[in-house]
Design an enzyme around this catalytic site. Structure first.
Site, PDB file in Angstrom:
ATOM      1  N   ARG A  93      11.147  -2.141 -10.332  1.00  0.00           N
ATOM      2  CA  ARG A  93       9.780  -1.651 -10.137  1.00  0.00           C
ATOM      3  C   ARG A  93       9.291  -1.107 -11.469  1.00  0.00           C
ATOM      4  O   ARG A  93       9.962  -0.311 -12.109  1.00  0.00           O
ATOM      5  CB  ARG A  93       9.733  -0.536  -9.082  1.00  0.00           C
ATOM      6  N   PRO A 141       0.824  -1.204   0.000  1.00  0.00           N
ATOM      7  CA  PRO A 141       0.000   0.000   0.000  1.00  0.00           C
ATOM      8  C   PRO A 141       0.863   1.261   0.000  1.00  0.00           C
ATOM      9  O   PRO A 141       1.998   1.239   0.449  1.00  0.00           O
ATOM     10  CB  PRO A 141      -0.786  -0.103   1.302  1.00  0.00           C
ATOM     11  N   GLU A 142       0.305   2.346  -0.509  1.00  0.00           N
ATOM     12  CA  GLU A 142       1.006   3.622  -0.539  1.00  0.00           C
ATOM     13  C   GLU A 142       0.301   4.606   0.389  1.00  0.00           C
ATOM     14  O   GLU A 142      -0.717   4.278   0.978  1.00  0.00           O
ATOM     15  CB  GLU A 142       1.056   4.131  -1.983  1.00  0.00           C
ATOM     16  N   LYS A 159       5.120   4.045   5.855  1.00  0.00           N
ATOM     17  CA  LYS A 159       4.357   2.837   6.154  1.00  0.00           C
ATOM     18  C   LYS A 159       4.267   2.567   7.650  1.00  0.00           C
ATOM     19  O   LYS A 159       3.811   1.500   8.061  1.00  0.00           O
ATOM     20  CB  LYS A 159       4.955   1.651   5.400  1.00  0.00           C
TER      21      LYS A 159
END
Ligand SMILES: [Zn+2]
Length: 274
Positions: free
Chosen positions: A262, A2-3, A53
């Site tokens: 990525r 998640p961001e 995070k």
């Protein structure tokens, strides 16, 4: 992973259950932390903060719980006190009169004097959080011009949590597309106008994604695509996950490339990239 926008929404759910409430039960599933249960029990949670995070649960008597979900950690918030059946291991339980917030599987949990959190090795390395509402686009511009970042490629900076915490892979592609910049460009090469536009896009798209539940398209474009009958998955992003599909601006094909394993997506025409 998640961001920022997803983490902030999860934090909102926890905050709705805990903030301004007394915590009746505190249980740590990690033996070395059990001595803190007594210190926290009966006190009030004043806020839930996200930093990248990491999630910080701040108490009214100057203590904070730091937790980082890493890969497997997951929060559940439920009404009442009956814990769900699960094979996950309980790491932290916080209960108010009517809610339970449970953190499963995470192992990176610690209790801090709120005033000393700046010394936490993870937090000390983070840049300002992209979801911090007090962050202004001029602050982002100042970071782009900071020598620590200005000579590096945008593709690298926009995954570096020291630049802006909470930024992540889909936002990176979407922000650079919105700003019309190549992933390989470096802040030092941009005009002031380009850098200013990038700084504004950075905050605008992350805040929009937070408000819309993960849609970075402009509301007008999102609405028009919805009216055309596109499924949600096909009307979220300008470029991310859209390799080979036509750009919404110029109709040319979106390209994908991989930067440090990525994936990044961009429109070669709109972003002057190859
Ligand atoms: Zn285009």
């Amino acid at each position: 992973m998640p961001e920022g926008p997803e983490i902030r929404r999860a934090a909102d759910t926890i905050a709705a259950a805990l903030v301004d409430r007394d915590i009746h039960t505190v249980r740590f599933g990690i033996p070395r932390l059990r001595r803190y249960s007594k210190q926290l029990r009966g006190h009030r949670v004043v806020s839930i903060e996200t930093r990248g995070k990491a999630l910080l649960t701040h108490f009214d008597h100057g203590y904070s719980i730091y937790s980082h979900n890493q890969l497997y950690g997951v929060w559940r918030v439920i009404k009442g006190h009956k814990l769900p059946e699960t094979r996950r291991s309980l790491r932290l339980l916080l209960q108010t009169e009517d809610h339970s917030a449970i953190l499963y599987s995470a192992s990176d949990i610690s209790v801090w004097d709120t005033g000393e959190l700046g010394m936490h090795p993870f937090l000390a390395k983070l840049g300002p959080d992209i979801m911090d509402t007090s962050l202004h686009w001029r602050d982002v511009l100042a970071r782009l011009r900071d020598p620590r970042f200005s000579g590096r490629e945008l593709a690298a900076i926009y995954l570096d949590q020291a630049f802006l915490a909470g930024n992540g892979n889909y936002l990176r592609s979407e922000i650079l597309h919105d700003a019309g910049l190549s992933p390989r460009a470096r802040p030092a090469e941009l005009t002031l106008g380009q850098a200013g536009k990038l700084a504004r896009s950075t905050l605008e798209l992350s805040r929009r994604s937070y408000e819309t539940g993960g849609i970075t398209l402009s509301p007008r474009l999102a609405r028009s695509l919805k009216n055309q009958g596109l499924r949600r998955g096909s009307r979220r992003f300008y470029v991310f996950g859209r390799a080979g599909l036509p750009c919404f601006h110029c109709t040319g094909p979106i390209k994908r490339s991989d930067v440090s394993s990525r994936r990044i997506y961009f429109c070669p025409d709109c972003q002057g990239a190859d």
